[in-house]
Scaffold this motif. Structure first.
Motif, PDB file in Angstrom:
ATOM      1  N   GLU A 467       0.825  -1.208   0.000  1.00 51.59           N
ATOM      2  CA  GLU A 467       0.000   0.000   0.000  1.00 51.59           C
ATOM      3  C   GLU A 467       0.866   1.270   0.000  1.00 51.59           C
ATOM      4  O   GLU A 467       2.032   1.232   0.367  1.00 51.59           O
ATOM      5  CB  GLU A 467      -0.932   0.008   1.218  1.00 51.59           C
ATOM      6  N   LYS A 468       0.269   2.386  -0.395  1.00 51.37           N
ATOM      7  CA  LYS A 468       0.957   3.668  -0.354  1.00 51.37           C
ATOM      8  C   LYS A 468       1.162   4.098   1.098  1.00 51.37           C
ATOM      9  O   LYS A 468       0.327   3.834   1.957  1.00 51.37           O
ATOM     10  CB  LYS A 468       0.152   4.734  -1.092  1.00 51.37           C
ATOM     11  N   TYR A 512      23.131  -4.641  -4.885  1.00 48.45           N
ATOM     12  CA  TYR A 512      21.852  -4.572  -4.181  1.00 48.45           C
ATOM     13  C   TYR A 512      21.507  -3.113  -3.892  1.00 48.45           C
ATOM     14  O   TYR A 512      22.378  -2.254  -3.765  1.00 48.45           O
ATOM     15  CB  TYR A 512      21.929  -5.341  -2.862  1.00 48.45           C
ATOM     16  N   TYR A 513      20.201  -2.858  -3.788  1.00 47.68           N
ATOM     17  CA  TYR A 513      19.761  -1.522  -3.428  1.00 47.68           C
ATOM     18  C   TYR A 513      18.588  -1.614  -2.457  1.00 47.68           C
ATOM     19  O   TYR A 513      17.901  -2.631  -2.375  1.00 47.68           O
ATOM     20  CB  TYR A 513      19.358  -0.714  -4.663  1.00 47.68           C
ATOM     21  N   VAL A 514      18.388  -0.522  -1.695  1.00 51.10           N
ATOM     22  CA  VAL A 514      17.211  -0.387  -0.840  1.00 51.10           C
ATOM     23  C   VAL A 514      16.570   0.966  -1.141  1.00 51.10           C
ATOM     24  O   VAL A 514      17.233   1.889  -1.604  1.00 51.10           O
ATOM     25  CB  VAL A 514      17.562  -0.472   0.663  1.00 51.10           C
ATOM     26  N   SER A 515      15.269   1.037  -0.887  1.00 46.86           N
ATOM     27  CA  SER A 515      14.532   2.273  -1.133  1.00 46.86           C
ATOM     28  C   SER A 515      14.341   3.022   0.177  1.00 46.86           C
ATOM     29  O   SER A 515      13.929   2.418   1.172  1.00 46.86           O
ATOM     30  CB  SER A 515      13.171   1.958  -1.758  1.00 46.86           C
ATOM     31  N   ILE A 516      14.649   4.320   0.174  1.00 45.87           N
ATOM     32  CA  ILE A 516      14.486   5.117   1.389  1.00 45.87           C
ATOM     33  C   ILE A 516      13.802   6.432   1.050  1.00 45.87           C
ATOM     34  O   ILE A 516      13.939   6.965  -0.055  1.00 45.87           O
ATOM     35  CB  ILE A 516      15.827   5.397   2.098  1.00 45.87           C
ATOM     36  N   ASP A 517      13.072   6.952   1.999  1.00 42.12           N
ATOM     37  CA  ASP A 517      12.485   8.278   1.890  1.00 42.12           C
ATOM     38  C   ASP A 517      13.603   9.305   2.109  1.00 42.12           C
ATOM     39  O   ASP A 517      14.475   9.112   2.961  1.00 42.12           O
ATOM     40  CB  ASP A 517      11.399   8.439   2.967  1.00 42.12           C
ATOM     41  N   PRO A 518      13.633  10.393   1.350  1.00 42.41           N
ATOM     42  CA  PRO A 518      14.692  11.407   1.530  1.00 42.41           C
ATOM     43  C   PRO A 518      14.806  11.915   2.959  1.00 42.41           C
ATOM     44  O   PRO A 518      15.882  12.365   3.383  1.00 42.41           O
ATOM     45  CB  PRO A 518      14.264  12.516   0.565  1.00 42.41           C
ATOM     46  N   LYS A 519      13.711  11.883   3.738  1.00 42.80           N
ATOM     47  CA  LYS A 519      13.749  12.404   5.105  1.00 42.80           C
ATOM     48  C   LYS A 519      14.501  11.483   6.063  1.00 42.80           C
ATOM     49  O   LYS A 519      14.847  11.893   7.175  1.00 42.80           O
ATOM     50  CB  LYS A 519      12.322  12.593   5.617  1.00 42.80           C
ATOM     51  N   THR A 520      14.723  10.239   5.657  1.00 41.28           N
ATOM     52  CA  THR A 520      15.309   9.252   6.559  1.00 41.28           C
ATOM     53  C   THR A 520      16.675   9.690   7.072  1.00 41.28           C
ATOM     54  O   THR A 520      16.965   9.630   8.270  1.00 41.28           O
ATOM     55  CB  THR A 520      15.444   7.888   5.851  1.00 41.28           C
ATOM     56  N   PRO A 539      11.606  14.360  -7.466  1.00 41.85           N
ATOM     57  CA  PRO A 539      10.543  13.914  -8.381  1.00 41.85           C
ATOM     58  C   PRO A 539      10.253  12.432  -8.180  1.00 41.85           C
ATOM     59  O   PRO A 539      11.157  11.634  -7.952  1.00 41.85           O
ATOM     60  CB  PRO A 539      11.151  14.178  -9.767  1.00 41.85           C
ATOM     61  N   GLN A 540       8.963  12.068  -8.234  1.00 39.41           N
ATOM     62  CA  GLN A 540       8.578  10.677  -8.049  1.00 39.41           C
ATOM     63  C   GLN A 540       8.454   9.934  -9.372  1.00 39.41           C
ATOM     64  O   GLN A 540       8.481   8.708  -9.407  1.00 39.41           O
ATOM     65  CB  GLN A 540       7.247  10.589  -7.291  1.00 39.41           C
ATOM     66  N   SER A 541       8.317  10.665 -10.461  1.00 38.58           N
ATOM     67  CA  SER A 541       8.081  10.012 -11.744  1.00 38.58           C
ATOM     68  C   SER A 541       9.356   9.471 -12.370  1.00 38.58           C
ATOM     69  O   SER A 541       9.350   8.421 -13.010  1.00 38.58           O
ATOM     70  CB  SER A 541       7.415  10.992 -12.708  1.00 38.58           C
ATOM     71  N   LEU A 593      23.291   0.397  -2.745  1.00 36.80           N
ATOM     72  CA  LEU A 593      22.788   1.645  -3.296  1.00 36.80           C
ATOM     73  C   LEU A 593      21.562   2.076  -2.504  1.00 36.80           C
ATOM     74  O   LEU A 593      20.769   1.236  -2.072  1.00 36.80           O
ATOM     75  CB  LEU A 593      22.399   1.475  -4.767  1.00 36.80           C
ATOM     76  N   TYR A 594      21.395   3.396  -2.327  1.00 37.29           N
ATOM     77  CA  TYR A 594      20.222   3.951  -1.657  1.00 37.29           C
ATOM     78  C   TYR A 594      19.455   4.776  -2.685  1.00 37.29           C
ATOM     79  O   TYR A 594      19.980   5.756  -3.223  1.00 37.29           O
ATOM     80  CB  TYR A 594      20.630   4.815  -0.466  1.00 37.29           C
ATOM     81  N   ARG A 595      18.219   4.340  -2.967  1.00 37.54           N
ATOM     82  CA  ARG A 595      17.427   4.966  -4.026  1.00 37.54           C
ATOM     83  C   ARG A 595      16.088   5.457  -3.460  1.00 37.54           C
ATOM     84  O   ARG A 595      15.598   4.917  -2.466  1.00 37.54           O
ATOM     85  CB  ARG A 595      17.178   3.962  -5.156  1.00 37.54           C
ATOM     86  N   TYR A 596      15.523   6.460  -4.111  1.00 34.90           N
ATOM     87  CA  TYR A 596      14.182   6.914  -3.741  1.00 34.90           C
ATOM     88  C   TYR A 596      13.209   6.353  -4.772  1.00 34.90           C
ATOM     89  O   TYR A 596      13.043   6.899  -5.867  1.00 34.90           O
ATOM     90  CB  TYR A 596      14.114   8.435  -3.696  1.00 34.90           C
ATOM     91  N   LEU A 597      12.578   5.241  -4.406  1.00 37.87           N
ATOM     92  CA  LEU A 597      11.591   4.578  -5.255  1.00 37.87           C
ATOM     93  C   LEU A 597      10.319   4.417  -4.425  1.00 37.87           C
ATOM     94  O   LEU A 597      10.131   3.405  -3.746  1.00 37.87           O
ATOM     95  CB  LEU A 597      12.109   3.209  -5.716  1.00 37.87           C
ATOM     96  N   PRO A 598       9.446   5.408  -4.442  1.00 40.92           N
ATOM     97  CA  PRO A 598       8.268   5.378  -3.561  1.00 40.92           C
ATOM     98  C   PRO A 598       7.441   4.107  -3.695  1.00 40.92           C
ATOM     99  O   PRO A 598       6.906   3.599  -2.703  1.00 40.92           O
ATOM    100  CB  PRO A 598       7.469   6.610  -4.009  1.00 40.92           C
TER     101      PRO A 598
END
Length: 775
Positions: A467-468, A512-520, A539-541, A593-598
């Motif tokens: 879920e979002k 390997y990578y993990v997704s994190i929120d920029p605020k983390t 940007p999320q797109s 890697l640390y990526r922003y992938l919502p």
């Protein structure tokens, strides 16, 4: 002659029951792993062999070709099925939609169940049997569901499952229409629950599952099978399938027919074939391990057998005096060792059978048919022959005169350099294994200690269940018990990792990578090694930026600081490295890697105020239920999840116990042999005034020297194994220190010396008159 040797061997084994039992136990411990490997190989061989007309069943493969590569997939697009149904030499086809695991909601919590959607022809083409229900229900009633015996028992226990209603997350309600019999053998197409293919089409319209029924491009979640009228039609089918090639936007698809019997052993070139079993590399590795275990079993038998060399030497001398040839003596000893191995196999089989039922990872279906039984018997016979070869050759060389003149015997045995070399080899292997075990145990204990001291008990993790997270995070953040919330797949250690191809200049790596929120990063107060955090308005797109940890930076660039600002090709998109993160706190140094992938963020990490866990849990569950009433909140304390690592220490201790037990049995034979061969010498020393302590020291000293020599080989080998583990784990906590090496070596030395002392203490009680009276 063989019958006569067999009778003699049985009498001797019965007469020396204790010695025979020790030998059987020793061989059983070593052979048990070999038997487990054999059953695994047999399960691979038997996979799918319960289907009728096996040689006529084929699976349709998809071969995808693009500008970069050509890939084969074990799946095929659903629109292909109607087209191949009309082929004249195909009897039947069956479509299988692979829906994956979905949570079935029960009073005791969610139960993940693997669901497949198919049609009645499934039970015609394959050998799966219905214990109850009618396959036609898959056409007549889209809400019907078939469960396997194991699945029905897992959900309903002993209650009759037929007619019961079950509720799946996202998929809705279904009625159990029948029970599928658990297959007698392994299958590349394991079944837990099966619904109607029409139900899958309805779920596609609702958006609950991806639309693949009419989509040529979605060929990774469905499979197509066919039964030919004759196995000779396979070549013609592959020719015909060339007429159905498809052109997509960025690739083209071709289709091939693969005999179902060829699915196992697994072909590494075919993707998406997760249940096809072991590949040939794995099979060859298992065969090598079986050979190594055979040699280990043989060495223990040699050690224990030569411990009784003197008593057997007298027997050999008498038999040769009565006219027995050396060949007959060798035959008798080989029959004895083979019988011991066969008895060990009889003891091992029920033990392995019990283990396969209590350890889920070992629970594989195979048949105790002629092939397996012949294989196990051959394994036992070869083990027995290899084990008995050296003792039979050595003991059969005795002449009657040597038996009567015992000093000759002592000189002969003490000059056997090969035997001493075998002793050193066994100790070396044992020392190597024990050092590796100690290093791994030390790593686990240090890891556990850091977790206990680092991870706060006031952190909860909430699985987002696809879920979002934005609205949910905002509401949870406003709770009085909550300090902060982080939307991330990462916290101290990766909780859910993906894998991507990274290209920089001419260097191509898989990372390997993990997704994190920029605020983390800001919320946690993490100090970057260089560069900067993600910008506030990410940007999320489209992905533009990426962070890397120190380990990844060193792999990509010799001077890691210069990596900041450079552009990487990440899979098929270009992104800029804007900062370097420190390596993770808990000893891990794997490139990351640390990526922003919502869309990939799977977890909310929630910091709560001390002593508020109960209230916070109830409040969070209430918010979750308001947003997603059809799903159960999966909320747990982060520290509790980490502390489960400590359970592995029990397995490591069990491995150490097995290693020491096998070694101890072999050492027992060596120690007994040492005392046996020097009995007369010790008697003479005692007559000349040697004390009990001096006698024990005389025997133990040479044995200690052998341990030290073995250490010169085993310690470097153990360090090499430990270094491989450190490279594999990528952790600085893997400690190859002098202390760990000393503990590993010391444990083997102590067990060896204690075992020796259990035998050499007998030397202190030798009565010289009994030893020398026959001289």
């Amino acid at each position: 002659m063989i019958r006569n040797n067999l009778k003699i061997a049985l009498r001797i084994l019965w007469k020396n029951k204790l010695f025979s039992l020790v030998n059987i136990l020793s061989l059983s411990l070593s052979m048990a792993v070999g038997v487990i490997l054999f059953t695994g190989l047999k399960a691979t061989h038997d996979t799918d062999h319960f289907h009728p007309k096996l040689n006529q069943i084929v699976r349709i493969l998809t071969q995808e070709t693009n500008e970069v590569e050509q890939t084969k997939w074990a799946t095929a697009p659903m629109p292909l099925a109607p087209q191949i149904e009309s082929i004249s030499f195909i009897e039947k086809t069956v479509k299988v939609r692979l829906a994956g695991k979905h949570n079935l909601q029960t009073e005791g919590g969610d139960v993940p169940i693997d669901i497949k959607f198919s049609e009645p022809s499934f039970f015609d083409v394959f050998g799966f049997k219905l214990l109850s229900g009618n396959a036609q229900s898959l056409i007549d009633n889209p809400t019907s569901l078939f469960l396997t015996e194991k699945t029905a028992e897992k959900i309903f226990g002993n209650t009759n499952a037929v007619g019961q209603t079950v509720q799946f997350e996202k998929l809705g309600s279904y009625t159990v229409a029948g029970i599928i019999q658990d297959p007698p053998l392994e299958s590349h197409l394991p079944i837990e629950a099966m619904g109607s293919i029409h139900a899958a089409e309805m779920l596609e319209k609702k958006g609950a599952i991806p639309n693949s029924s009419q989509n040529w491009g979605d060929y990774k979640s469905s499979a197509i099978y066919a039964r030919l009228k004759s196995e000779d039609d396979l070549k013609q089918l592959n020719t015909t399938l060339q007429n159905y090639n498809q052109k997509l936007d960025k690739s083209s698809l071709q289709f091939l027919a693969q005999p179902i019997e060829a699915i196992t052993p697994r072909n590494k070139d075919i993707k998406n074939d997760h249940n096809a079993g072991t590949d040939w590399t794995g099979i060859n590795t298992q065969l090598f391990l079986i050979l190594a275990l055979t040699l280990l079993s043989a060495f223990n038998y040699i050690s224990l057998t030569l411990a009784r060399a003197f008593s057997r030497a007298k027997e050999v001398g008498i038999r040769k005096t009565l006219g027995a040839t050396r060949g007959q003596i060798i035959g008798q000893f080989l029959i004895e060792s083979t019988l011991i191995a066969l008895f060990a196999l009889l003891f091992t089989l029920p033990c392995v059978e019990i283990l396969t039922h209590f350890i889920p990872e070992m629970d594989v279906a195979f048949s105790y048919d002629t092939i397996l039984m012949l294989g196990l018997l051959t394994y036992a016979v070869i083990t027995g022959l290899v084990a008995g070869a050296f003792p039979s050759w050595l003991l059969s060389a005795f002449q009657p005169i040597q038996v009567l003149r015992k000093m000759k015997n002592i000189k002969l045995f003490r000059s056997i350099a090969v035997y001493k070399a075998l002793i050193v080899v066994q100790f070396s292997v044992t020392i190597m294994l024990m050092i590796v075990v100690v290093i791994v145990a030390d790593y686990e204990m240090k890891n556990l200690a850091i977790i206990k001291s680092t991870v706060s008990p006031n952190i909860l993790t909430l699985d987002l269940r696809g879920e979002k997270y934005e609205n949910l995070q905002n509401e949870i953040s406003q709770l009085s018990q909550v300090e902060t919330t982080l939307a991330t797949n990462w916290y101290y250690k990766p909780m859910q990792k993906g894998k991507s191809s990274v290209t920089l200049n001419d260097k191509i790596l898989e990372m390997y990578y993990v997704s994190i929120d920029p605020k983390t990063i800001e919320t946690e107060g993490i100090s970057l090694k260089s560069g900067q955090n993600f910008p506030e308005n990410m940007p999320q797109s489209a992905e533009q930026y990426v962070l890397v940890n120190e380990a990844a930076a060193k792999l990509l660039e010799s001077e890691s600081e210069t990596l900041v600002g450079q552009t990487l090709l990440l899979d098929s998109a270009y992104v800029q490295v804007i900062g370097i993160m420190p390596n993770e706190i808990i000893g891990e140094t794997n490139p990351l890697l640390y990526r922003y992938l919502p869309n990939e963020i799977a977890t909310l990490t929630i910091k709560i105020n001390p002593n508020t866990e109960l209230e916070a849990t109830k409040a969070i569950q209430s918010i979750w239920e308001n947003h997603f009433p059809e799903k159960t909140a999966n909320l747990q304390n982060l520290k509790d999840g980490y502390l489960r690592i400590g359970d592995r220490l029990g397995s490591i201790g069990g491995l150490a116990l097995i290693v020491m037990t096998i070694a101890g049995l072999g050492i027992l034979g060596i120690a007994s042999y040492s005392v046996e061969t020097r009995t007369k010498e010790l008697g003479i020393r005692k007559v000349l005034g040697a004390s009990n302590k001096e006698l024990v020291w005389v025997v133990t000293r040479n044995f200690g020297i052998l341990i030290l020599i073995a250490g010169l080989i085993g310690v470097p080998a153990g360090l090499f194994g430990g270094d491989l583990i450190r490279q594999d784990l990528g952790s600085s906590l893997v400690d190859l220190s002098f202390i760990n090496v000393s503990i590993g070596f010391g444990l083997v030395a102590i067990v060896g010396l204690l075992t020796v002392l259990s035998q050499t203490i007998r030397a202190a009680h030798i009565e010289p008159v009994n030893v020398l009276k026959v001289e």
